[in-house]
Design an enzyme around this catalytic site. Sequence first.
Site, mmCIF file in Angstrom:
data_model
loop_
_atom_site.group_PDB
_atom_site.id
_atom_site.type_symbol
_atom_site.label_atom_id
_atom_site.label_comp_id
_atom_site.label_asym_id
_atom_site.label_seq_id
_atom_site.Cartn_x
_atom_site.Cartn_y
_atom_site.Cartn_z
ATOM 1 N N ASP A 3 0.833 -1.205 0.000
ATOM 2 C CA ASP A 3 0.000 0.000 0.000
ATOM 3 C C ASP A 3 0.868 1.256 0.000
ATOM 4 O O ASP A 3 2.006 1.235 0.475
ATOM 5 C CB ASP A 3 -0.905 -0.015 1.244
ATOM 6 C CG ASP A 3 -2.028 0.997 1.144
ATOM 7 O OD1 ASP A 3 -2.311 1.484 0.026
ATOM 8 O OD2 ASP A 3 -2.619 1.330 2.197
ATOM 9 N N HIS A 8 2.521 3.260 -8.913
ATOM 10 C CA HIS A 8 2.406 1.827 -9.212
ATOM 11 C C HIS A 8 3.650 1.355 -9.977
ATOM 12 O O HIS A 8 4.169 0.281 -9.718
ATOM 13 C CB HIS A 8 1.145 1.541 -10.031
ATOM 14 C CG HIS A 8 -0.121 1.876 -9.301
ATOM 15 N ND1 HIS A 8 -0.315 1.525 -7.978
ATOM 16 C CD2 HIS A 8 -1.261 2.523 -9.683
ATOM 17 C CE1 HIS A 8 -1.524 1.939 -7.592
ATOM 18 N NE2 HIS A 8 -2.101 2.554 -8.611
ATOM 19 N N LEU A 43 10.531 -21.172 -3.899
ATOM 20 C CA LEU A 43 9.536 -20.208 -3.396
ATOM 21 C C LEU A 43 8.258 -20.192 -4.259
ATOM 22 O O LEU A 43 8.343 -20.202 -5.481
ATOM 23 C CB LEU A 43 10.163 -18.797 -3.411
ATOM 24 C CG LEU A 43 9.229 -17.628 -3.084
ATOM 25 C CD1 LEU A 43 8.845 -17.630 -1.607
ATOM 26 C CD2 LEU A 43 9.881 -16.287 -3.449
HETATM 27 C C1 FPP Z 1 -2.030 0.150 -3.317
HETATM 28 O O1 FPP Z 1 -1.559 1.472 -3.319
HETATM 29 C C2 FPP Z 1 -1.456 -0.627 -4.424
HETATM 30 C C3 FPP Z 1 -2.162 -1.254 -5.400
HETATM 31 C C4 FPP Z 1 -3.639 -1.233 -5.461
HETATM 32 C C5 FPP Z 1 -1.530 -1.973 -6.504
HETATM 33 C C6 FPP Z 1 -0.261 -2.689 -6.204
HETATM 34 C C7 FPP Z 1 0.485 -2.875 -7.474
HETATM 35 C C8 FPP Z 1 1.829 -2.845 -7.624
HETATM 36 C C9 FPP Z 1 2.749 -2.732 -6.489
HETATM 37 C C10 FPP Z 1 2.490 -2.919 -8.961
HETATM 38 C C11 FPP Z 1 2.322 -4.154 -9.727
HETATM 39 C C12 FPP Z 1 2.356 -5.402 -8.974
HETATM 40 C C13 FPP Z 1 2.824 -6.588 -9.423
HETATM 41 C C14 FPP Z 1 2.644 -7.799 -8.599
HETATM 42 C C15 FPP Z 1 3.515 -6.739 -10.700
HETATM 43 P P1 FPP Z 1 -2.610 2.671 -3.414
HETATM 44 O O2 FPP Z 1 -2.745 3.057 -4.848
HETATM 45 O O3 FPP Z 1 -3.897 2.287 -2.767
HETATM 46 O O4 FPP Z 1 -1.878 3.773 -2.604
HETATM 47 P P2 FPP Z 1 -2.550 4.956 -1.751
HETATM 48 O O5 FPP Z 1 -3.273 4.306 -0.616
HETATM 49 O O6 FPP Z 1 -1.374 5.770 -1.308
HETATM 50 O O7 FPP Z 1 -3.458 5.701 -2.680
#
Ligand code: FPP
Length: 277
Positions: free
Chosen positions: A35, A52, A146
């Site tokens: 997050d 992201h 893993l």
């Molecule tokens: C939450 O941060 C994150 C996500 C919803 C997406 C996670 C994706 C990645 C880390 C990249 C791709 C992943 C893989 C496995 C290749 P948020 O957008 O909710 O952050 P915020 O709470 O600060 O708005």
Amino acid sequence: MKDFFDSLKPGEGDWLLAQSIDPERLPAHIAIIMDGNGRWANRRNMPRVAGHRAGIDPVRNTVESCARLGITALTLYAFSVENWKRPRHEVETLWRLLRFYLRRELPELMENNIRLVAIGRLEALPKQVRQELEAAMEATAGNNGLIVNLAINYGGRAELVDAVNALLDQARIEGTLDRLQVKEEDIASKLYTAKIPDPDLLIRTSGEMRISNFLLWQIAYSEIYVTETLWPDFKRSDLLQAILDYQKRDRRFGGVKTDVVPDSTEPVAEAVAVPAR
Ligand code: FPP
């Protein structure tokens, strides 16, 4: 864990941290709620999708560290059933990033004997994403190191609903619906994670104290570690800190510590008996 030490330079910060870790008490399964990507981007006056994009390298590094440490399974919350509510451009960028990750990392996964699996309602993913995901799962199916378990279009409640419906379907087919009695192990056997042990350690980045519909059944006895670090800033040292913290916990699974001297030698029934009035 030897592989992990071999990858460090003696004396560097992470080497010292790693020295404090007990190789006999590593968590078998680590689950992570990644997050803070949006906030990371916001603080830099960048669009959310840049957060992201910056979240890819920590995924790669965490997978590598877990493989070297000898962890059995790593589950990453990549996309929740609720994430469809985000702007279309953001959702599409997440699919693009997932496909980019799969293509770029496949040789590395093979080289390191890592098996990729995915959990969630995968049938609802865009066709190309699903195909590439299935191809990566098939290519790595024979690896026995893993397990990297990507939670995609995943929701803990949806998973429980799917498990219950699977039990009902099975009973209908077997003609046992009228006498169906569901036990805990029946539900566990129909979860998306049925073949993976429950997480020992759940990490959440960005400081939020929420579970966000993640692995609701499986985390019943997981140790929870929340760090203020935003996911794009999550480093090997953050992972090691989380493992060290986990190793300090006293896991009792609802029981008591086995080396504690009992308060009394009275039989349990006597000790809890309510005096008659
Ligand atoms: C939450 O941060 C994150 C996500 C919803 C997406 C996670 C994706 C990645 C880390 C990249 C791709 C992943 C893989 C496995 C290749 P948020 O957008 O909710 O952050 P915020 O709470 O600060 O708005």
